[in-house]
Design a protein around this motif. Sequence first.
Motif, PDB file in Angstrom:
ATOM      1  N   LYS A   1      27.462  34.461  33.147  1.00  0.00           N
ATOM      2  CA  LYS A   1      26.354  35.048  32.398  1.00  0.00           C
ATOM      3  C   LYS A   1      25.231  34.029  32.278  1.00  0.00           C
ATOM      4  O   LYS A   1      25.462  32.813  32.269  1.00  0.00           O
ATOM      5  CB  LYS A   1      26.822  35.505  31.019  1.00  0.00           C
ATOM      6  CG  LYS A   1      27.788  36.681  31.076  1.00  0.00           C
ATOM      7  CD  LYS A   1      27.996  37.308  29.698  1.00  0.00           C
ATOM      8  CE  LYS A   1      28.852  38.557  29.812  1.00  0.00           C
ATOM      9  NZ  LYS A   1      28.957  39.282  28.524  1.00  0.00           N
TER      10      LYS A   1
ATOM     11  N   SER B   1      25.362  33.762  27.525  1.00  0.00           N
ATOM     12  CA  SER B   1      26.668  33.204  27.849  1.00  0.00           C
ATOM     13  C   SER B   1      27.242  32.441  26.658  1.00  0.00           C
ATOM     14  O   SER B   1      26.650  31.458  26.192  1.00  0.00           O
ATOM     15  CB  SER B   1      26.551  32.264  29.053  1.00  0.00           C
ATOM     16  OG  SER B   1      27.710  31.487  29.204  1.00  0.00           O
TER      17      SER B   1
ATOM     18  N   ALA C   1      29.965  30.683  26.881  1.00  0.00           N
ATOM     19  CA  ALA C   1      30.316  29.395  27.491  1.00  0.00           C
ATOM     20  C   ALA C   1      29.096  28.472  27.520  1.00  0.00           C
ATOM     21  O   ALA C   1      29.197  27.270  27.218  1.00  0.00           O
ATOM     22  CB  ALA C   1      30.845  29.606  28.899  1.00  0.00           C
TER      23      ALA C   1
ATOM     24  N   GLU D   1      31.612  28.805  32.884  1.00  0.00           N
ATOM     25  CA  GLU D   1      32.791  28.260  32.224  1.00  0.00           C
ATOM     26  C   GLU D   1      32.441  27.018  31.412  1.00  0.00           C
ATOM     27  O   GLU D   1      31.583  26.230  31.810  1.00  0.00           O
ATOM     28  CB  GLU D   1      33.874  27.908  33.245  1.00  0.00           C
ATOM     29  CG  GLU D   1      34.353  29.088  34.065  1.00  0.00           C
ATOM     30  CD  GLU D   1      35.533  28.761  34.974  1.00  0.00           C
ATOM     31  OE1 GLU D   1      36.087  29.692  35.567  1.00  0.00           O
ATOM     32  OE2 GLU D   1      35.896  27.566  35.092  1.00  0.00           O
TER      33      GLU D   1
ATOM     34  N   SER E   1      32.518  33.173  30.617  1.00  0.00           N
ATOM     35  CA  SER E   1      31.538  34.236  30.376  1.00  0.00           C
ATOM     36  C   SER E   1      31.284  34.929  31.714  1.00  0.00           C
ATOM     37  O   SER E   1      30.587  34.386  32.574  1.00  0.00           O
ATOM     38  CB  SER E   1      30.251  33.661  29.796  1.00  0.00           C
ATOM     39  OG  SER E   1      30.477  33.139  28.494  1.00  0.00           O
TER      40      SER E   1
ATOM     41  N   ASN F   1      29.995  37.738  34.212  1.00  0.00           N
ATOM     42  CA  ASN F   1      28.951  38.732  34.423  1.00  0.00           C
ATOM     43  C   ASN F   1      29.283  39.666  35.580  1.00  0.00           C
ATOM     44  O   ASN F   1      28.907  40.833  35.566  1.00  0.00           O
ATOM     45  CB  ASN F   1      27.615  38.029  34.700  1.00  0.00           C
ATOM     46  CG  ASN F   1      26.445  38.976  34.735  1.00  0.00           C
ATOM     47  OD1 ASN F   1      26.318  39.846  33.873  1.00  0.00           O
ATOM     48  ND2 ASN F   1      25.588  38.828  35.737  1.00  0.00           N
TER      49      ASN F   1
ATOM     50  N   THR G   1      35.230  38.640  23.307  1.00  0.00           N
ATOM     51  CA  THR G   1      34.509  39.907  23.124  1.00  0.00           C
ATOM     52  C   THR G   1      35.357  41.036  23.704  1.00  0.00           C
ATOM     53  O   THR G   1      35.798  41.931  22.993  1.00  0.00           O
ATOM     54  CB  THR G   1      33.132  39.858  23.809  1.00  0.00           C
ATOM     55  OG1 THR G   1      33.297  39.515  25.205  1.00  0.00           O
ATOM     56  CG2 THR G   1      32.228  38.841  23.126  1.00  0.00           C
TER      57      THR G   1
ATOM     58  N   GLU H   1      34.192  38.105  28.082  1.00  0.00           N
ATOM     59  CA  GLU H   1      34.173  36.700  27.672  1.00  0.00           C
ATOM     60  C   GLU H   1      35.515  36.371  27.031  1.00  0.00           C
ATOM     61  O   GLU H   1      35.985  37.075  26.136  1.00  0.00           O
ATOM     62  CB  GLU H   1      32.997  36.428  26.735  1.00  0.00           C
ATOM     63  CG  GLU H   1      31.685  36.580  27.499  1.00  0.00           C
ATOM     64  CD  GLU H   1      30.443  36.176  26.722  1.00  0.00           C
ATOM     65  OE1 GLU H   1      29.851  35.128  27.029  1.00  0.00           O
ATOM     66  OE2 GLU H   1      30.075  36.930  25.822  1.00  0.00           O
TER      67      GLU H   1
END
Length: 416
Positions: free
Chosen positions: A20, A25, A27, A47, A102, A104, A143, A280
Amino acid sequence: MKQQAFYPLFCKSQQYAWGKFGTNSIAGKLWSSNQDKSLDSNTPYAEFWVGDHPNGPSKVEYNSKKVTIPEFLSQDLSLLGSSILNFTNNEPRLPFLLKVLSINKSLSIQSHPDKKLAKKLHSQRPEIYKDPNHKPELAIAITYLDAFVGFRDPIEIYNNLMHYQPCKDLVGVEIVNNLKKQISNKDGKAVSKTLKEIFKAISTAKADIVSTKVDELIKLIHNKPENEYTSDDKLILRLNKQFPGDVGIFLTLLMKYCHLEPNQAIFIGPNTVHNYLAGEIIECMATSDNVIRAGLTPKYKDVEQLIKMLDYDILDKPTKQIMLGVEIEKGIFQYQIPVQDFLVQIIKMKKNQSLQLPTSHSSSVFLLLNGKISNTDLNEKKYSPGTVWFIPQDSEITIYSHDQTVLAVQAMLGKK
């Protein structure tokens, strides 16, 4: 060296294409706070790493310098503690790596070898398989997490092959018919063998044929009214945007989808096909680089090895279980897994509470995800999200929350 209760760690971010971007993000935000650096809105922060993996080692401030964890621990092995030293044969290192991911877009379709295979691959091809260790993983949703883990029920696989003609074309009518008979006969060994043949037929198909069949698959879906799209239809369209014409699009029709809500987790052992799609998470794993890929990636794919190693035993087999942490003490939730390489605890605190961290059986790393804490007393320095500590075994640490709820994670060696 005079022992402290904890030692602040300065940790690395990994900026992979699937991450992300910028402040979207978690992270990235943890890294930004930990390093006191700003985020770039055009950079994918995939990360946040806590540990001593050589590709992104965390550092400790010692004698006015920042040194890696092994360099720091080699000054005084007692800081690491007897339990980890026994596990690592007295090497001054952590046997686990804690991460925040994180996600995406989709990661690669992959699996990890067990210890026996990891040693063999490392000895044969050390330039690709850089260590002899296994890589069991625990993923805990912060999340949410959308992922594929293991294979679907064989009836669902058969139905997908019948429903998506381009996939059936890659596999072949004879193999598909065999699967149907074996399911009816409840012949588990035969189903496993046929599933391996199906996986091989798809993953070894020539790239130009796969690309043509993906085009046919996309047209097949687009010929339906949008309000009739299935969840698999939607995912196929999404994955084709991320990896156009990729063989992994077909492989996902064989794989079991799972969705994790916050605090739910899944353990991924050896020889299990999987990939993360979005979300995430906290992830902890044995320290290793051994990843064997087959699709949805620009990285090196060792398809032949993956075909050999995967666990295809799916008939009447319990599905991979989504788990929750067990509350071992008030506010401390421990995730029970079948390996000793690591153990993960989620720590939750309400406003204006105190809690003593478990540190008796192993040194550990501690990461603050949400809220602000102090240690020792409320008048001390407040620590913000992104705070990371190395905590020696048997340290006595009490943390205090303030005017926010607190979420943290602690990773350590598992118990025998």
